[in-house]
Enzyme design. Structure first.
Site, mmCIF file in Angstrom:
data_model
loop_
_atom_site.group_PDB
_atom_site.id
_atom_site.type_symbol
_atom_site.label_atom_id
_atom_site.label_comp_id
_atom_site.label_asym_id
_atom_site.label_seq_id
_atom_site.Cartn_x
_atom_site.Cartn_y
_atom_site.Cartn_z
ATOM 1 N N LEU A 60 72.110 -7.225 56.546
ATOM 2 C CA LEU A 60 71.382 -5.953 56.501
ATOM 3 C C LEU A 60 71.315 -5.356 57.904
ATOM 4 C CD1 LEU A 60 68.417 -6.889 54.123
ATOM 5 C CD2 LEU A 60 70.761 -6.198 53.562
ATOM 6 N N ARG A 68 61.595 0.620 67.439
ATOM 7 C CA ARG A 68 60.901 -0.004 68.558
ATOM 8 C C ARG A 68 61.813 -0.183 69.792
ATOM 9 N NH1 ARG A 68 58.710 -4.655 64.615
ATOM 10 N NH2 ARG A 68 60.475 -3.867 63.412
ATOM 11 N N THR A 116 64.081 -3.509 53.217
ATOM 12 C CA THR A 116 65.108 -4.556 53.158
ATOM 13 C C THR A 116 65.549 -4.860 51.720
ATOM 14 O OG1 THR A 116 63.217 -6.066 53.464
ATOM 15 C CG2 THR A 116 64.655 -5.737 55.340
ATOM 16 N N ASP A 145 69.589 -8.031 63.066
ATOM 17 C CA ASP A 145 68.883 -8.126 64.347
ATOM 18 C C ASP A 145 68.392 -9.544 64.624
ATOM 19 O OD1 ASP A 145 66.878 -8.228 62.463
ATOM 20 O OD2 ASP A 145 65.585 -6.734 63.418
ATOM 21 N N ASN A 200 63.527 -6.677 68.121
ATOM 22 C CA ASN A 200 62.966 -5.388 67.712
ATOM 23 C C ASN A 200 62.728 -4.457 68.883
ATOM 24 O OD1 ASN A 200 62.731 -6.081 64.877
ATOM 25 N ND2 ASN A 200 61.183 -7.531 65.564
#
Ligand code: UD1
Ligand code: CA
Length: 458
Positions: free
Chosen positions: A8, A15, A80, A103, A226
């Site tokens: 994903l 952020r 998600t 990430d 993030n």
């Protein structure tokens, strides 16, 4: 059961406060998403991974176009679970789905492989970890019997739940048949009004699907990125891990915390690397090499017994055995240096071939040149390779001696064994074995006086 892999990567990464999509921010000079994709490469899956892209999707696709993945678009980033829903129609019902977040780049192949082999076929698998600073992450909620009962996002968590240190890594292994049944029924009734993939845990509990959880070998593997603080932390962790791997292979690093590899490195035996060395691209270092501090090697091959002294920048060069380079040397692409060559301080070399036992010790520029064996280049020698429009070659034969502060105006050939007198500007070929020089006559003026500063009144 066959494996489908889904990554994903559609989120913006608010952020990060950046115009670059988060998954294109780099760790060790490689996009986060590329790390995640590469970690999956040797997993036992018959299909390339699906990557869900969205925010600035064209940019993401373009940046990673060389990778073998199947791109699936998520037009609106609604969470998600919604991201995963976009891929489900492409996944056979009988497969298991390994889900990764773009990430979370430090996860290792070994951890993933173990996770896949240990998760029972009909279970929902999840990688969780005890972390010292869980702020911002989804917490794992267990019942009195230590069974996982749900995941709660920080923003939706009660105070007691916020004190939990076990976090959701975002890595799951779930049979596709469950996902196809559950995902369409999830809602977005939470503080972020997003469809949370984490809500599948509760559905597994309700449907009596066993939940298998596993910790990574080090919790650092599952740290998500993030913001820029976490990006910098992940960079240090990545570098520390790389440094430890090298030290375990016998490389001596004077300070593993001041060492950076941003590419692929191959190192021989008995190599010593001083502090603040940066190795980029494809770097190969032979046996018994010494790399001095503050040196950058970018796409470089060093043979055995090469010493690179402090503060050198070497790029796109091949350097043969027993050479000594630096301190303060700059070697630019398409340069080949044969064995036992000595390159000293403040020397720039570009697109040149230097044959064995040649010495270029102090201050100078060698560009588009071919130097023979045992040539001696005096201090301050410069090849004038550029006429303002084109580049020209300088050829210097074996055993030539170029006196200090010489300009070699290319194209020019210096014959074998030729000597060039210091301070010459050589514009025509110099014959072999002869002394060639070109300078004004020296004269002295007896009654000459240097100007003096007028004394200032105070
Ligand atoms: C998520 C998890 C959290 C976990 C943490 C681990 C959820 C709801 N929360 O939180 O439990 O502890 O990761 O790092 O899953 N994405 C999409 N489409 C979307 C939204 C996100 O593709 O619509 C992608 C993002 O690009 C990112 C990943 O999913 O790669 C995770 O999204 P992010 O918003 O970073 O979730 P977290 O808040 O970190
Ligand atoms: Ca995240």
């Amino acid at each position: 059961m066959s494996l489908s892999i889904v990554i994903l990567a559609a989120g913006q990464g608010k952020r990060m406060h950046s115009q670059l999509p988060k998954v294109l921010h780099c760790l060790a000079k490689k996009p986060l998403l590329e790390h995640v994709i590469q970690n999956t490469l040797n997993l036992d899956s018959t299909m390339p991974p699906f990557v869900v892209y969205g925010h600035q999707g064209d940019r993401v696709k373009q940046a990673l176009s060389k990778l073998n993945v199947v791109w699936i678009e998520q037009q609106e980033q609604l969470g998600t679970a919604h991201a995963l829903l976009q891929v489900l129609p492409h996944i056979p019902l009988e497969n298991r789905v390994l889900i990764l977040y773009g990430d979370v780049p430090l996860i290792t192949f070994d951890t993933l492989q173990q996770f896949i082999s240990k998760t029972p076929a009909d279970a929902l698998g999840i990688i969780t970890a005890q972390v010292p600073e869980p702020a911002g992450l989804g917490r794992i909620v267990r019942d009195a019997g230590q069974k996982i009962i749900r995941i709660v996002e920080e923003k939706d968590a009660s105070e007691i739940e916020r004190n939990l240190n076990e976090i959701n890594s975002g890595i799951y292994l779930i049979p596709a048949r469950y996902l196809k049944k559950w995902l369409p029924h999830l809602n977005n009734h939470n503080s972020q009004q997003e469809y949370y993939l984490t809500d599948v845990i509760q559905l597994a509990v309700e449907n009596k699907v066993p939940i298998y959880s596993q910790a990574p070998s080090r919790y650092e593997e599952v740290l998500g990125i993030n913001d820029c603080v976490q990006l910098a932390q992940a960079e240090r962790l990545y570098q520390r891990r790389y440094a430890e791997k090298l030290m375990q292979q016998g490389v001596t690093l004077s300070d593993p915390n001041r060492f950076d590899v941003r590419g692929e490195l191959t190192v021989g035996l008995d190599v010593t690397i001083d502090a603040n060395v940066i190795l980029e691209g494809q770097v190969i270092i032979g046996n018994h090499c010494i790399i001095g501090s503050n040196t950058i090697l970018r796409n470089v091959i060093l043979s055995d017994y090469v010493e690179i002294k402090e503060n050198c920048v070497i790029e796109g060069a091949v350097i043969a055995e027993h050479c000594v380079v630096g301190p303060f040397a700059r070697i630019r692409p398409t340069t080949k240096i044969a064995s036992h060559v000595q390159i000293g301080n403040f020397i720039e070399i570009k697109n040149s071939m230097i044959d064995s036992y040649t010495k270029i010790h102090h201050v100078g520029y060698i560009g588009d040149s071919e130097l023979g064996k045992e040539v001696n280049i005096g201090a301050g020698t410069i090849t004038c390779n550029y006429d303002g429009a084109n580049k020209h070659k300088t050829l210097i034969g074996d055993g030539a001696f170029i006196g200090s502060n010489t300009e070699l105006v290319a194209p020019v050939i210096i014959g074998e064994g030729a000597t060039i007198g210091a301070g010459s500007t050589i514009t025509r070929d110099a014959p072999p074995q002869q002394l060639t020089l070109c300078r004004g006559h020296q004269r002295s003026i007896a009654k000459w006086q240097r100007k003096k500063k007028e004394s200032r009144e105070i």
